[in-house]
Enzyme design. Structure first.
Site, mmCIF file in Angstrom:
data_model
loop_
_atom_site.group_PDB
_atom_site.id
_atom_site.type_symbol
_atom_site.label_atom_id
_atom_site.label_comp_id
_atom_site.label_asym_id
_atom_site.label_seq_id
_atom_site.Cartn_x
_atom_site.Cartn_y
_atom_site.Cartn_z
ATOM 1 N N HIS A 39 -7.196 -70.929 16.812
ATOM 2 C CA HIS A 39 -6.091 -70.617 16.471
ATOM 3 C C HIS A 39 -4.282 -71.805 16.120
ATOM 4 C CE1 HIS A 39 -7.061 -65.962 18.520
ATOM 5 N NE2 HIS A 39 -7.603 -67.416 18.951
ATOM 6 N N HIS A 49 -13.692 -71.171 17.557
ATOM 7 C CA HIS A 49 -12.928 -70.352 16.795
ATOM 8 C C HIS A 49 -11.241 -71.877 17.054
ATOM 9 C CE1 HIS A 49 -12.270 -67.316 18.840
ATOM 10 N NE2 HIS A 49 -10.385 -67.266 19.435
#
Length: 145
Positions: free
Chosen positions: A109, A107
């Site tokens: 951010h 992932h």
């Protein structure tokens, strides 16, 4: 957790992808899902994850997953910028617990930044209000090109 190991299909992002956990959804296509971080470090802290991954981190990820993932990151980051008008945008990605990774699913951010406003520690302010996150998600989503 180290950089090596077995993917946990019960991690929170896998649960979000299966609809077993709620999220304030920003954007979704065939390859990526973007949603608001429930422990935001800045107003508008957004996450982008691959939908079809069993890797624990970026280093393990298949290149065919990475290409649409990074395009999704760019698309969402542009929308964050358009919606919130920050002075800058930080895009980060962690690999391994020592590096700061807390969810072992690849992932990114996206953190909007404003001059003179400090970035908080992840989870230091506690969990954000889901209704506030949904409002922010709507503002960002409206700017997706």
């Amino acid at each position: 957790m180290s950089l090596d190991g077995t993917y946990d299909p019960d991690n929170i992002f896998a649960k979000i992808l299966r609809g077993e956990a709620p999220c304030a959804r920003v954007f979704e296509d065939d390859h990526v899902l973007s949603f608001m971080d429930v422990f935001p470090q800045t107003k508008g802290h957004t996450l982008v994850i691959p939908k079809h991954s069993t890797a624990r981190n970026l280093l393990e990820e298949d290149p065919q997953i990475l290409s649409p993932l990074i395009l999704g990151v760019q698309r969402v980051a542009r929308a964050v910028r358009a919606a919130l008008e920050p002075d800058g945008v930080v895009i980060t990605q962690f690999n391994g617990a020592v590096a700061g990774q807390t969810v072992f699913h690849p992932h990114f951010h996206i953190l909007p930044r404003w001059e003179g406003v400090a970035v908080g520690r992840h989870a230091a302010g506690g969990m954000a209000d889901l209704n506030e996150l949904k409002d922010l998600a709507g503002k960002i989503s409206a700017k997706i090109a």
